[in-house]
Design a protein around this motif. Structure first.
Motif, PDB file in Angstrom:
ATOM      1  N   LEU A 150       0.711  -1.133   0.065  1.00 35.91           N
ATOM      2  CA  LEU A 150      -0.103   0.000  -0.141  1.00 35.91           C
ATOM      3  C   LEU A 150       0.785   1.239   0.078  1.00 35.91           C
ATOM      4  O   LEU A 150       2.094   1.234   0.774  1.00 35.91           O
ATOM      5  N   ALA A 151       0.573   2.268  -0.789  1.00 30.96           N
ATOM      6  CA  ALA A 151       0.949   3.576  -0.653  1.00 30.96           C
ATOM      7  C   ALA A 151       0.176   4.530  -0.186  1.00 30.96           C
ATOM      8  O   ALA A 151      -1.201   4.531  -0.525  1.00 30.96           O
ATOM      9  N   VAL A 152       0.491   5.445   0.558  1.00 27.61           N
ATOM     10  CA  VAL A 152      -0.418   6.549   1.190  1.00 27.61           C
ATOM     11  C   VAL A 152      -0.031   8.058   0.707  1.00 27.61           C
ATOM     12  O   VAL A 152       1.061   8.385   0.611  1.00 27.61           O
ATOM     13  N   ALA A 153      -0.891   8.394  -0.131  1.00 28.95           N
ATOM     14  CA  ALA A 153      -0.769  10.036  -0.671  1.00 28.95           C
ATOM     15  C   ALA A 153      -1.625  10.960   0.491  1.00 28.95           C
ATOM     16  O   ALA A 153      -2.406  10.510   0.972  1.00 28.95           O
ATOM     17  N   VAL A 154      -1.042  12.242   0.551  1.00 27.43           N
ATOM     18  CA  VAL A 154      -1.641  13.145   1.263  1.00 27.43           C
ATOM     19  C   VAL A 154      -2.452  13.945   0.758  1.00 27.43           C
ATOM     20  O   VAL A 154      -3.268  14.963   1.437  1.00 27.43           O
ATOM     21  N   CYS A 155      -2.900  13.792  -0.359  1.00 23.18           N
ATOM     22  CA  CYS A 155      -3.985  14.634  -1.274  1.00 23.18           C
ATOM     23  C   CYS A 155      -4.419  13.712  -2.602  1.00 23.18           C
ATOM     24  O   CYS A 155      -3.706  12.859  -3.004  1.00 23.18           O
ATOM     25  N   GLU A 156      -5.586  14.064  -3.006  1.00 27.03           N
ATOM     26  CA  GLU A 156      -6.103  13.339  -4.015  1.00 27.03           C
ATOM     27  C   GLU A 156      -5.135  13.497  -5.415  1.00 27.03           C
ATOM     28  O   GLU A 156      -5.113  12.782  -6.107  1.00 27.03           O
TER      29      GLU A 156
END
Length: 602
Positions: free
Chosen positions: A181-187
């Motif tokens: 999984l990768a997590v982004a901080v904005c769309e």
């Protein structure tokens, strides 16, 4: 391990369905500015999960008071025995094969050191009973976490934050392919990561603040750019004009206006480099230079003399300042914020004093040489100084880009070490080129009476190289709340230089001045490195840079032994070519390759 990719970030936290044991892999922890990492760990613990930080490099610099408890319980990568870690990795052939696949696919880190660090992370995860590994920033921490998780046979994820995604991405597509999984901080970031790796699993978790602790303050006293320097310069203009200087009052006022506008220009120009907008930065500098030349020529033809040149400088600076500041003003980013002036002055005034101390390393030697050496020797020295400055011009583009970036990237210890290695690989050959090519330039461009300047060039190029290397490794001295550490180091170096000038110039002339400058720059380099390491313990590639200095030193010496003719310059060129090849072989200079990037968003 199941991941909910569509959790509402604004919803209140709900009790965890099952308890997790997560090892957080971080380049350094706790870092003063990276509050989101500690907040995440505390929030996970509040939900009943077990969250344990592991730092790739030790960090004893300043941190938030709330993070001191977490700091005491932070695991250190170096504490994991290497032999036992490698033995544990060998016992899991399936995990080892997956880890080796990622190590071979990535290009940013040396394979052997990445595998070793990953094995140590896996050992720490097994010992801590971790069921998942999570990393912050998609640089070395993410790469090490992926290797460690594969060797440990558990899941892994990482969070991208900005610079690691848009400023200097490294192996992003490979990391997205190998992470669970990768997590982004904005769309926008999530969309960009999915565009780069359509099959990746990417969630969006925005960064935020605790509304119970932080509430918006009344008014607009939160501007990003403070105009203290401009205000002080404007207030001091009348005092400058009243000084008993051998110049007209109007000329002093024009000079002060140009300096004040330079102050106003400095902040937005530096911010453009922080934002990576090199083209805009270059366009503004070219605009100012062209306007300066045009206005100065017109005013000189009109008979304004010195006042015309100073007025042209002020006009060009004013136009450039307006070009840069008006968009910021319209965006509400420039405000007078008196409440922040105390912090700004506490940080900036020591840096100003340190700049004055640095004057002793750059120009004070002339004061001691005048009257102690002949006019001919002084002319040779002055010419050699100007020619040696070629080395500084060659490395200036890198320094203009890197210096505004380095504080923001201090948490990425491996990336910072890599950039400093790159800087050293540029500084050393540039100094070698100035030292070896300078004598030929002196011979071709000046009358024979000036050819004596050539003998000073290698030593002056060395002094400039030491100065640049010292500036590359001093990031920790600028990371606190005050500029006092930088002032202390520059002040010490200035004292060494002044003492050397007093002791050596009367007996040794120009050679004594150069020896004193070399000693001061060497002290500055060593003390900056030691002092910075207390706050930012970064493992710089000192050994590889020392190895690179060997062919560079031989190239600098070649014209001194074989003359500035074909033999000396040819030998120097071959040695500098060998130095460039060695820098690539040592991993200091990147080999050209097609880079995989992501779309850029403002």
């Amino acid at each position: 391990m199941p991941f909910d990719l569509h959790t509402d970030p604004m919803a209140p936290p709900r009790p965890a369905a099952r308890r997790l044991s997560v090892l957080h892999v971080l380049s350094a922890f706790p870092v003063l500015s990276e509050t989101f990492v500690a907040n995440e760990i505390r929030a996970m613990r509040a939900l009943g999960h077990r969250a344990l930080p592991l730092a790739l490099v030790p960090h004893d610099g300043p941190c938030q008071p709330d993070d001191l408890v977490l700091q005491a319980g932070t695991l250190a990568l170096a504490a994991e025995p290497r032999a036992a870690a490698l033995f544990g990795a060998a016992l899991r052939p399936a995990g080892l094969a997956r880890a080796l696949g990622f190590v071979a696919a990535q290009r940013a880190l040396p394979a052997r050191s990445l595998l070793m660090a990953g094995a140590q992370v896996a050992a720490a995860a097994r010992r801590a009973g971790a069921t998942h590994i999570h990393a912050h920033f998609a640089h070395a921490a993410a790469a090490t976490a992926i290797v460690g998780a594969r060797l440990a046979g558990i899941t892994v994820s990482f969070t991208g934050h900005g610079f690691d995604i848009y400023g200097a991405p490294s192996d992003l597509a490979v990391k997205l392919a190998y992470a669970d999984l990768a997590v982004a901080v904005c769309e926008d970031m999530r969309a960009d990561l999915l565009a780069l790796a359509p099959g990746a699993r990417v969630a969006m978790v925005p960064c935020g603040v605790d509304p119970a602790r932080f509430r918006p303050a009344a008014g607009r006293d939160n501007g990003r750019l403070l105009a203290v320097g401009l205000a002080l310069a404007a207030l001091l203009l009348p005092f400058g004009a009243a000084l008993p200087l051998p110049a007209a009052r109007a000329e002093v006022l024009l000079l002060g206006a140009a300096i004040a506008l330079d102050v106003a220009l400095g902040v937005p120009l530096a911010w453009l480099r922080v934002e990576g907008r090199a083209a805009t930065d270059a366009a503004v500098v070219v605009l100012r230079s062209a306007l300066h030349v045009a206005v100065a020529a017109a005013l000189l033809l009109a008979g304004w003399g010195v006042a015309g040149v100073l007025a042209a400088s002020a006009v060009a600076a004013l136009v450039a300042a307006l070009v840069l500041l008006l968009p910021r003003l319209r965006a509400g980013e420039v405000v007078l914020a008196p409440s922040g002036w105390g912090r700004l002055l506490a940080y900036g005034l020591p840096l100003t004093a340190g700049g004055l101390a640095s004057f002793a390393l750059g120009a004070a030697d002339r004061w001691f040489l005048i009257g102690a050496v002949s006019p001919e020797a002084l002319a040779h020295y002055a010419l050699a100084v100007k020619v040696a400055m070629v080395a500084a011009f060659l490395t200036q583009p890198f320094e203009l880009w890197w210096y505004p970036q380095r504080l923001a990237r201090m948490g990425d210890a491996a990336g910072t070490a890599r950039m400093v290695g790159l800087g050293g690989a540029l500084v050393l050959p540039a100094a070698g080129a100035a030292a070896s090519g300078g004598p030929l330039l002196v011979m071709l461009a000046t009358p024979p009476a000036y050819h004596g300047a050539a003998v000073f060039l290698p030593w002056l190029a060395l002094a400039l190289a030491l100065q640049s290397l010292g500036s590359l490794v001093n990031v920790g001295c600028y990371a606190g709340r005050t500029g006092a550490p930088a002032l202390a180091v520059n002040g010490l170096a200035a004292l060494v230089a002044l003492a050397g000038y007093v002791a050596l110039v009367p007996g040794f002339g120009v050679a004594g001045a150069i020896a004193a400058t070399l000693a001061a720059q060497a002290v500055r380099l060593v003390v900056f490195h030691r002092a910075s390491a207390r706050v930012a313990p970064i493992r710089y590639p000192r050994g590889r840079q020392a190895l690179l200095s060997v062919p560079v030193a031989l190239a600098a010496a070649a014209p001194q032994f074989w003359g500035a003719g074909l033999a000396g310059i040819g030998a120097a060129a071959l040695l500098l070519g060998a130095a460039a090849a060695l820098a690539c072989a040592l991993g200091l200079l990147p080999l050209p390759r097609r880079a995989a990037g992501v779309p850029a968003h403002a």
